[in-house]
Motif scaffolding. Structure first.
Motif, PDB file in Angstrom:
ATOM      1  N   LEU A   8       0.831  -1.204   0.000  1.00 31.49           N
ATOM      2  CA  LEU A   8       0.000   0.000   0.000  1.00 31.49           C
ATOM      3  C   LEU A   8       0.866   1.255   0.000  1.00 31.49           C
ATOM      4  O   LEU A   8       0.642   2.196  -0.778  1.00 31.49           O
ATOM      5  N   LEU A   9       1.879   1.283   0.867  1.00 32.22           N
ATOM      6  CA  LEU A   9       2.784   2.434   0.934  1.00 32.22           C
ATOM      7  C   LEU A   9       3.583   2.585  -0.362  1.00 32.22           C
ATOM      8  O   LEU A   9       3.833   3.704  -0.823  1.00 32.22           O
ATOM      9  N   ALA A  10       3.977   1.457  -0.947  1.00 32.45           N
ATOM     10  CA  ALA A  10       4.667   1.515  -2.233  1.00 32.45           C
ATOM     11  C   ALA A  10       3.755   2.107  -3.302  1.00 32.45           C
ATOM     12  O   ALA A  10       4.201   2.880  -4.166  1.00 32.45           O
ATOM     13  N   GLY A  11       2.465   1.776  -3.251  1.00 29.98           N
ATOM     14  CA  GLY A  11       1.510   2.342  -4.192  1.00 29.98           C
ATOM     15  C   GLY A  11       1.358   3.838  -4.026  1.00 29.98           C
ATOM     16  O   GLY A  11       1.286   4.579  -5.015  1.00 29.98           O
ATOM     17  N   VAL A  12       1.320   4.301  -2.774  1.00 29.57           N
ATOM     18  CA  VAL A  12       1.236   5.745  -2.524  1.00 29.57           C
ATOM     19  C   VAL A  12       2.450   6.450  -3.131  1.00 29.57           C
ATOM     20  O   VAL A  12       2.325   7.476  -3.815  1.00 29.57           O
ATOM     21  N   ALA A  13       3.631   5.902  -2.868  1.00 26.15           N
ATOM     22  CA  ALA A  13       4.859   6.509  -3.391  1.00 26.15           C
ATOM     23  C   ALA A  13       4.880   6.476  -4.916  1.00 26.15           C
ATOM     24  O   ALA A  13       5.241   7.471  -5.567  1.00 26.15           O
ATOM     25  N   ALA A  14       4.482   5.352  -5.508  1.00 21.48           N
ATOM     26  CA  ALA A  14       4.508   5.224  -6.966  1.00 21.48           C
ATOM     27  C   ALA A  14       3.520   6.188  -7.623  1.00 21.48           C
ATOM     28  O   ALA A  14       3.837   6.850  -8.616  1.00 21.48           O
ATOM     29  N   GLY A  15       2.308   6.277  -7.078  1.00 21.10           N
ATOM     30  CA  GLY A  15       1.315   7.179  -7.635  1.00 21.10           C
ATOM     31  C   GLY A  15       1.746   8.631  -7.542  1.00 21.10           C
ATOM     32  O   GLY A  15       1.563   9.409  -8.481  1.00 21.10           O
ATOM     33  N   SER A  46       1.449  -4.294 -11.754  1.00 17.72           N
ATOM     34  CA  SER A  46       1.742  -2.898 -11.443  1.00 17.72           C
ATOM     35  C   SER A  46       1.069  -1.963 -12.436  1.00 17.72           C
ATOM     36  O   SER A  46       0.558  -0.898 -12.070  1.00 17.72           O
ATOM     37  N   ARG A  47       1.023  -2.364 -13.706  1.00 16.74           N
ATOM     38  CA  ARG A  47       0.393  -1.511 -14.706  1.00 16.74           C
ATOM     39  C   ARG A  47      -1.102  -1.364 -14.446  1.00 16.74           C
ATOM     40  O   ARG A  47      -1.658  -0.273 -14.547  1.00 16.74           O
ATOM     41  N   VAL A  48      -1.749  -2.496 -14.109  1.00 18.01           N
ATOM     42  CA  VAL A  48      -3.178  -2.441 -13.799  1.00 18.01           C
ATOM     43  C   VAL A  48      -3.426  -1.606 -12.550  1.00 18.01           C
ATOM     44  O   VAL A  48      -4.351  -0.787 -12.497  1.00 18.01           O
ATOM     45  N   ALA A  49      -2.579  -1.766 -11.542  1.00 15.40           N
ATOM     46  CA  ALA A  49      -2.784  -1.061 -10.276  1.00 15.40           C
ATOM     47  C   ALA A  49      -2.513   0.426 -10.390  1.00 15.40           C
ATOM     48  O   ALA A  49      -3.160   1.240  -9.713  1.00 15.40           O
ATOM     49  N   LEU A  50      -1.555   0.818 -11.230  1.00 15.21           N
ATOM     50  CA  LEU A  50      -1.199   2.233 -11.343  1.00 15.21           C
ATOM     51  C   LEU A  50      -2.125   3.004 -12.275  1.00 15.21           C
ATOM     52  O   LEU A  50      -2.136   4.243 -12.244  1.00 15.21           O
ATOM     53  N   ALA A  51      -2.906   2.303 -13.094  1.00 13.44           N
ATOM     54  CA  ALA A  51      -3.778   2.986 -14.054  1.00 13.44           C
ATOM     55  C   ALA A  51      -4.800   3.904 -13.382  1.00 13.44           C
ATOM     56  O   ALA A  51      -4.951   5.065 -13.803  1.00 13.44           O
ATOM     57  N   PRO A  52      -5.532   3.456 -12.340  1.00 13.06           N
ATOM     58  CA  PRO A  52      -6.493   4.377 -11.713  1.00 13.06           C
ATOM     59  C   PRO A  52      -5.829   5.612 -11.117  1.00 13.06           C
ATOM     60  O   PRO A  52      -6.390   6.715 -11.180  1.00 13.06           O
ATOM     61  N   GLY A  53      -4.630   5.448 -10.540  1.00 10.24           N
ATOM     62  CA  GLY A  53      -3.912   6.597 -10.010  1.00 10.24           C
ATOM     63  C   GLY A  53      -3.559   7.600 -11.092  1.00 10.24           C
ATOM     64  O   GLY A  53      -3.651   8.816 -10.895  1.00 10.24           O
ATOM     65  N   THR A 209      -4.814  -5.093  -5.029  1.00  5.84           N
ATOM     66  CA  THR A 209      -5.691  -4.164  -4.315  1.00  5.84           C
ATOM     67  C   THR A 209      -4.901  -3.159  -3.497  1.00  5.84           C
ATOM     68  O   THR A 209      -5.195  -1.957  -3.505  1.00  5.84           O
ATOM     69  N   ALA A 210      -3.874  -3.643  -2.788  1.00  5.03           N
ATOM     70  CA  ALA A 210      -3.065  -2.749  -1.953  1.00  5.03           C
ATOM     71  C   ALA A 210      -2.365  -1.698  -2.803  1.00  5.03           C
ATOM     72  O   ALA A 210      -2.366  -0.502  -2.482  1.00  5.03           O
ATOM     73  N   LEU A 211      -1.760  -2.129  -3.909  1.00  2.00           N
ATOM     74  CA  LEU A 211      -1.039  -1.198  -4.776  1.00  2.00           C
ATOM     75  C   LEU A 211      -2.007  -0.209  -5.421  1.00  2.00           C
ATOM     76  O   LEU A 211      -1.709   0.992  -5.539  1.00  2.00           O
ATOM     77  N   LEU A 212      -3.175  -0.684  -5.824  1.00  2.00           N
ATOM     78  CA  LEU A 212      -4.154   0.165  -6.476  1.00  2.00           C
ATOM     79  C   LEU A 212      -4.668   1.260  -5.537  1.00  2.00           C
ATOM     80  O   LEU A 212      -4.734   2.444  -5.909  1.00  2.00           O
ATOM     81  N   ILE A 213      -5.020   0.884  -4.303  1.00  2.00           N
ATOM     82  CA  ILE A 213      -5.517   1.872  -3.345  1.00  2.00           C
ATOM     83  C   ILE A 213      -4.445   2.914  -3.048  1.00  2.00           C
ATOM     84  O   ILE A 213      -4.700   4.121  -3.005  1.00  2.00           O
ATOM     85  N   GLY A 214      -3.222   2.452  -2.848  1.00  2.00           N
ATOM     86  CA  GLY A 214      -2.133   3.374  -2.574  1.00  2.00           C
ATOM     87  C   GLY A 214      -1.870   4.310  -3.737  1.00  2.00           C
ATOM     88  O   GLY A 214      -1.653   5.517  -3.546  1.00  2.00           O
ATOM     89  N   ALA A 215      -1.904   3.774  -4.958  1.00  2.00           N
ATOM     90  CA  ALA A 215      -1.639   4.593  -6.139  1.00  2.00           C
ATOM     91  C   ALA A 215      -2.728   5.646  -6.349  1.00  2.00           C
ATOM     92  O   ALA A 215      -2.444   6.759  -6.803  1.00  2.00           O
ATOM     93  N   LEU A 216      -3.971   5.307  -6.033  1.00  2.00           N
ATOM     94  CA  LEU A 216      -5.048   6.288  -6.117  1.00  2.00           C
ATOM     95  C   LEU A 216      -4.781   7.476  -5.192  1.00  2.00           C
ATOM     96  O   LEU A 216      -4.886   8.641  -5.593  1.00  2.00           O
ATOM     97  N   ALA A 217      -4.445   7.170  -3.939  1.00  2.77           N
ATOM     98  CA  ALA A 217      -4.173   8.231  -2.966  1.00  2.77           C
ATOM     99  C   ALA A 217      -2.948   9.042  -3.372  1.00  2.77           C
ATOM    100  O   ALA A 217      -2.951  10.279  -3.335  1.00  2.77           O
ATOM    101  N   GLY A 218      -1.882   8.348  -3.763  1.00  2.00           N
ATOM    102  CA  GLY A 218      -0.657   9.032  -4.147  1.00  2.00           C
ATOM    103  C   GLY A 218      -0.824   9.851  -5.412  1.00  2.00           C
ATOM    104  O   GLY A 218      -0.290  10.962  -5.518  1.00  2.00           O
ATOM    105  N   GLY A 219      -1.561   9.324  -6.389  1.00  6.08           N
ATOM    106  CA  GLY A 219      -1.781  10.047  -7.631  1.00  6.08           C
ATOM    107  C   GLY A 219      -2.575  11.324  -7.417  1.00  6.08           C
ATOM    108  O   GLY A 219      -2.271  12.373  -8.010  1.00  6.08           O
ATOM    109  N   PHE A 220      -3.582  11.260  -6.556  1.00  2.52           N
ATOM    110  CA  PHE A 220      -4.394  12.448  -6.268  1.00  2.52           C
ATOM    111  C   PHE A 220      -3.576  13.499  -5.534  1.00  2.52           C
ATOM    112  O   PHE A 220      -3.543  14.675  -5.923  1.00  2.52           O
ATOM    113  N   ALA A 221      -2.886  13.086  -4.470  1.00  2.23           N
ATOM    114  CA  ALA A 221      -2.099  14.033  -3.679  1.00  2.23           C
ATOM    115  C   ALA A 221      -0.924  14.581  -4.486  1.00  2.23           C
ATOM    116  O   ALA A 221      -0.611  15.780  -4.417  1.00  2.23           O
TER     117      ALA A 221
END
Length: 253
Positions: A8-15, A46-53, A209-221
Motif C-alpha cells: 500500500l505504501l509503495a503504491g502511494v509513493a509510486a502514484g 503494477s500496470r493495472v494497479a497504477l492505471a487508476p492513479g 488491491t493494496a497497490l491500487l488503493i495506494g496509487a489512487l491516494a498518491g496520484g491524487f495528492a
C-alpha cells in the motif's frame, strides 16, 4: 495481510512519483517482486494497479491540458490509447529482453534532452532563422511509438514524452507536465484493458488491491502538489527524476 501495508505504501509513493515527475515503476515493481511475483506478472499487476492513479492525476490536471504544438489533446490521446494497446499486446506475445537492453540508453538520451532540449531548440531556431517545430504527423508518429513502448515496458515513458516535445517543439517541461500525466493515463488505460482480458494480472488480488488503493491516494495528492510547485522547481524535480531513473536503470541492468 502482512504484505498489504508495505505494498500500500509503495503504491502511494509510486502514484505520487508518477504525478510529480515519473519513475513510479521503480517503486511498484520491486515491491511486487519482493513479495514473490515473477517479473512479467509484476509488470502487468503494477500496470493495472497504477492505471487508476494515473487517471485521478489526469482528472486533477484536466483544466490545464493544452495542445502539444500542432496536435490537439484528442488526437494525441488517441495515439496514446492505440499505441498503449499495441505495446501491451507485444508484451503478452514477445520477450522483454530487447527493451530491457535499450531502456537505459533511451533514458540517458531523454535525460540529456530534458536538460538541454530547450537550449538546443533555441540554438537551432537561431541557426535556421525560423522556429523549430515538428509537423503534426511527426508528433503523432513519435507519440504512437512512445505509447507502444509504454504499453510494452512503461518505464519512464513520460520522461521520454517530455524529451520528444522539448527537442521537437521547444516545449517547456513544466508546461508539458499536465499533458504528460494525461498521456500516461491514456497508455495505462488501454494496456490495462488488455492485461485484464488476456494476462494473469488478477492472480495476486491482495497485492493488486493494496497497490491500487495506494496509487489512487498518491496520484491524487501528487498531482495537487505538482500543480502548486513553481515552474522552475517542477523542472528541477522532473530533471532530477529523469537522472535518478536513468541511473537506476543502468544499475538494474
Amino acid at each position: 495481510m502482512s504484505e498489504f501495508l508495505p505494498v500500500l505504501l509503495a503504491g502511494v509513493a509510486a502514484g505520487a512519483l508518477n504525478a510529480i515527475g515519473g519513475g513510479g515503476t521503480f517503486v511498484a515493481l520491486p515491491a511486487l517482486v519482493a513479495f514473490g511475483l515473477p517479473p512479467v506478472a509484476a509488470n502487468t499487476v503494477s500496470r493495472v494497479a497504477l492505471a487508476p492513479g494515473a487517471l485521478v492525476s489526469a482528472w486533477v490536471y484536466r483544466r490545464d491540458l493544452t495542445p502539444v504544438g500542432p496536435v490537439s489533446v484528442r488526437a494525441l490521446t488517441t495515439a496514446g490509447v492505440i499505441g498503449g494497446g499495441v505495446g501491451a499486446g507485444l508484451l503478452l506475445a514477445l520477450p522483454a529482453a530487447s527493451f530491457d537492453i535499450a531502456a537505459p540508453w533511451l533514458l540517458a538520451f531523454a535525460t540529456l534532452v530534458l536538460a538541454f532540449g530547450r537550449h538546443l531548440s533555441k540554438a537551432l531556431t537561431g541557426a535556421l532563422g525560423r522556429p523549430v517545430g515538428m509537423s503534426a504527423r511527426a508528433v503523432l508518429t513519435g507519440q504512437f511509438l512512445l505509447a507502444v513502448y509504454g504499453g510494452y515496458f512503461g518505464g519512464a515513458v513520460g520522461i521520454l514524452m517530455l524529451a520528444l516535445w522539448s527537442i521537437g517543439l521547444g516545449l517547456d517541461a513544466a508546461a508539458g507536465n499536465p499533458m504528460r500525466i494525461a498521456q500516461l493515463a491514456a497508455v495505462h488505460l488501454s494496456a490495462t484493458a488488455l492485461f485484464l482480458l488476456a494476462s494473469n494480472a488478477l492472480s495476486a488480488p491482495l497485492l493488486l488491491t493494496a497497490l491500487l488503493i495506494g496509487a489512487l491516494a498518491g496520484g491524487f495528492a501528487g498531482a495537487h502538489l505538482a500543480r502548486r510547485l513553481p515552474a522552475r522547481l517542477l523542472r528541477g524535480v522532473l530533471l532530477a527524476t529523469a537522472v535518478i531513473t536513468t541511473v537506476l536503470y543502468f544499475l538494474r541492468g
